[in-house]
Design an enzyme around this catalytic site. Structure first.
Site, PDB file in Angstrom:
ATOM      1  N   LYS A  37       0.835  -1.203   0.000  1.00  0.00           N
ATOM      2  CA  LYS A  37       0.000   0.000   0.000  1.00  0.00           C
ATOM      3  C   LYS A  37       0.870   1.254   0.000  1.00  0.00           C
ATOM      4  O   LYS A  37       0.588   2.222  -0.710  1.00  0.00           O
ATOM      5  CB  LYS A  37      -0.946  -0.022   1.218  1.00  0.00           C
ATOM      6  CG  LYS A  37      -2.053  -1.070   1.061  1.00  0.00           C
ATOM      7  CD  LYS A  37      -2.837  -1.325   2.345  1.00  0.00           C
ATOM      8  CE  LYS A  37      -3.801  -2.491   2.117  1.00  0.00           C
ATOM      9  NZ  LYS A  37      -4.519  -2.892   3.335  1.00  0.00           N
ATOM     10  N   GLN A  81      -4.607  -1.580   9.557  1.00  0.00           N
ATOM     11  CA  GLN A  81      -4.462  -2.893   8.908  1.00  0.00           C
ATOM     12  C   GLN A  81      -5.058  -3.974   9.816  1.00  0.00           C
ATOM     13  O   GLN A  81      -4.701  -4.088  10.981  1.00  0.00           O
ATOM     14  CB  GLN A  81      -2.974  -3.172   8.632  1.00  0.00           C
ATOM     15  CG  GLN A  81      -2.728  -4.475   7.883  1.00  0.00           C
ATOM     16  CD  GLN A  81      -3.325  -4.475   6.476  1.00  0.00           C
ATOM     17  OE1 GLN A  81      -3.213  -3.512   5.733  1.00  0.00           O
ATOM     18  NE2 GLN A  81      -3.989  -5.570   6.111  1.00  0.00           N
ATOM     19  N   ASP A 104     -11.029   2.880   4.160  1.00  0.00           N
ATOM     20  CA  ASP A 104     -11.262   1.432   4.049  1.00  0.00           C
ATOM     21  C   ASP A 104     -12.754   1.113   4.017  1.00  0.00           C
ATOM     22  O   ASP A 104     -13.155   0.001   3.685  1.00  0.00           O
ATOM     23  CB  ASP A 104     -10.620   0.716   5.253  1.00  0.00           C
ATOM     24  CG  ASP A 104      -9.496  -0.208   4.835  1.00  0.00           C
ATOM     25  OD1 ASP A 104      -9.353  -0.457   3.616  1.00  0.00           O
ATOM     26  OD2 ASP A 104      -8.763  -0.699   5.719  1.00  0.00           O
TER      27      ASP A 104
END
Ligand code: NAP
Length: 272
Positions: A37, A81, A104
């Site tokens: 990422k 994450q 997200d």
């Protein structure tokens, strides 16, 4: 496309999109995802801020960090994450992220926005990437029979909602579905996100179907495979995504897309 948007934003408003990435603990797969990422951010000109935290960090400390990032005008996206270590209250952590920076798409506001079709909500990256792939190949979804195998909050459920919003007829299958093949064989578009290697084999797929394999499984011999028997099913499908190389890179791309969109909105509001 992302890079062009980043360049334009910088040029016109002086704003550089920023993404804060929080990685808790030493999970090797998570470390790889985070690295990918960050690399992707670098490639398009998004500034990334990585926060690597000890496994034993307390929920409270994570919440404090997220509040700081919420208030930081240089940060337009915040990504935690997953998975988080078990002692951490994941729901509390995700709900602390400002919905406007929740790139997200896991905050309740954005999940609700998906159901109500609210334009300002961030769609979760993996199913968003699948929708973009279908769009870019001009694969019409309206009126199609879609079967989604997997009903998780981060992939299966939002996937089904997003394709329903495009007027597909959607069935969702899960581990307790009886006779999975009876559903999958009807699918014009089959999206598989179960985390089970070789779950979908050729006799379960309709000739000409579009097959999207979201699964990522590490075999004992080290190979990375999806949930679909690519070899067999690719002979029958009109389209099929490979693993690795299919949905995974799209997930990262949509994270960039959401971050750029967030920065554009912030710039438009004059907040950046
Ligand atoms: P998850 O939370 O474990 O959910 C798996 C879903 O699949 C559950 O709904 C489960 O049913 C269902 N399932 C499990 N075994 C099944 C079976 N034999 N038949 C039918 N359904 C079955 O997993 P996830 O987070 O959604 O991820 C799914 C897969 O996608 C994993 O391989 C993951 O690594 C991969 N993934 C890839 C990306 C990407 O970027 N490509 C992103 C996220 C995830 P129940 O609900 O009944 O338990």
């Amino acid at each position: 496309e992302c890079k062009e948007r980043v360049d334009t934003l910088k040029e016109k408003t002086g704003v550089t999109p920023g993404l804060a990435v929080i990685l808790v603990g030493e999970d090797p797969a998570s470390a790889v995802y985070v690295r990918n990422k960050i690399r992707a951010c670098d490639a398009v000109g998004i500034k990334s801020y990585t926060h690597r935290l000890d496994t034993d960090i307390k929920t409270e400390d994570l919440v404090v960090l997220i509040h700081q990032l919420n208030a930081d005008a240089g940060v337009h996206g915040i990504l935690v994450q997953l998975p988080l270590p078990k002692h951490i209250d994941m729901e509390r952590v995700l709900e602390t992220i400002s919905p406007e920076k929740d790139v997200d798409g896991f905050h309740l506001y954005n999940v609700g926005g998906l159901i109500l079709g609210k334009g300002d909500s961030f769609p979760p990256c993996t199913p968003y990437g699948v929708v973009k792939m279908l769009e870019s190949e001009n694969i019409d979804v309206e009126g199609q029979n879609v079967v989604v195998v997997g009903a998780s909050n981060i992939v299966g459920k939002p996937m089904a909602l997003m394709l329903m919003a495009k007027d597909a007829t959607v069935a969702i299958c899960h581990a307790k579905t009886r006779d999975l093949a009876q559903f999958t064989i009807l699918a014009d578009i089959l999206v598989v996100a179960a985390g089970v290697p070789n779950l979908i084999v050729s006799p379960m797929v309709k000739t000409g179907a579009v097959v999207i394999d979201v699964g990522i499984n590490r075999l004992p011999d080290g190979r990375l495979v999806g949930d679909v028997d690519f070899e067999g099913v690719s002979k029958k499908a009109s389209y099929i995504t490979p693993v690795p190389g299919g949905v995974g890179p799209m997930t990262v791309t949509m994270l960039l897309e959401n971050t750029v969109a967030s920065a554009e909105r912030a710039a438009a509001k004059g907040q950046a």
